[in-house]
Write an enzyme that holds these catalytic residues in place. Structure first.
Site: not given
Ligand code: 13P
Length: 253
Positions: A12-14, A99, A101, A169, A175, A215, A236-237
């Site tokens: 997920n590149w956000k 998600h 967010e 999640e 993050g 994470s 994510g990251g």
């Molecule tokens: P991180 O891997 O950066 O913690 O993010 C997880 C995430 O929100 C994937 O959708």
């Protein structure tokens, strides 16, 4: 892992990624060798602006793409929104919905998430429905109940195993570098599988891919993927670094 389920690692590149960053996807494709292809599915969910170009660049790689969100509406006067059909038309296979967010920053309710999952299905996308508790909810001992309620409200009825992915999640793990213990992940994923059985029937629920997200890094991926009922990761990251994303895929394979 669940032996009978082919794992999925989705990035997920956000809200990250310009055209030049498609080099990351190209590098992932290069590293997705025969050994990995034999044992793990990969997907990249770039921002909507890059979806068509990313998908075009990945033709022949067997790496799928996905949107990060979709409108509950099919089309019409909804300025700024992106429909599931548009994502499918751009080549997407998956669409992340719910998600944390989106739930937190955009006030999306379970009902909204469910409507988005249904819109995704209508466009023949596979929704990746995200659920997870906050730190306060975990500390209060409510994590399982919170996720149960999210699942009940967010997962559409009548789906088969191939038409749904669920991502657990924990909000406090996203993050932050924090992750739950293997025992906590095992308990939650077993609970999710049981909850899904009540929503979609035992047989369908047994085949749904349950991803862990929050994470995930090359250093912890193997431990997390070893947990029962964890069938992949939503990253994510670390998905913004091809080497890290591939290392996580290897841990899953
Ligand atoms: P991180 O891997 O950066 O913690 O993010 C997880 C995430 O929100 C994937 O959708």
């Amino acid at each position: 892992m669940t032996r009978s389920i082919r794992p999925l690692v989705a990035g997920n590149w956000k809200m990250n990624g310009l055209k030049a960053d498609l080099a990351i996807a190209a590098e992932v494709a290069k590293g997705y060798d025969a050994g990995l292809k034999a044992s793990v599915d990969l997907a990249i969910c770039p921002p909507a602006t890059l979806l068509f170009t990313a998908t075009s660049g990945l033709i022949g790689s067997r790496i799928a793409t996905g949107g990060q969100d979709c409108s509950v509406n099919l089309s019409g006067a909804f300025t700024g929104e992106v429909s599931a059909e548009m994502l499918a038309d751009a080549g997407a296979t998956f669409c992340i919905v719910g998600h944390s967010e989106r739930r937190t920053l955009h006030g999306e309710s379970n009902a909204t998430v469910q409507a988005k999952a249904m819109a995704a299905r209508q466009a023949l996308l596979v929704p990746i429905v995200c659920v997870g508790e906050t730190q306060g909810e975990r500390e209060a001992g409510k994590a399982l109940a919170v996720v149960r309620k999210q699942l009940k409200g967010s997962v559409p009825e009548g789906l088969d195993a191939a038409s749904l992915v669920v991502a657990y999640e924990p909000v406090w793990a996203i993050g932050t570098g924090l992750t739950p213990t293997a025992a906590d992940v095992a308990e939650m994923h077993a609970s999710i599988r049981a909850d899904l059985a009540r929503i979609m029937g035992k047989q369908a629920a047994a085949g749904v891919r349950l991803l862990y997200g929050g994470s995930v890094k090359p250093s912890n991926a193997a431990d997390l993927m070893n947990v029962a009922n964890v069938d992949g990761a939503l990253v994510g990251g670390a998905s913004l670094k091809a080497a890290d994303f591939l290392a996580i895929a290897k841990a899953c394979a």
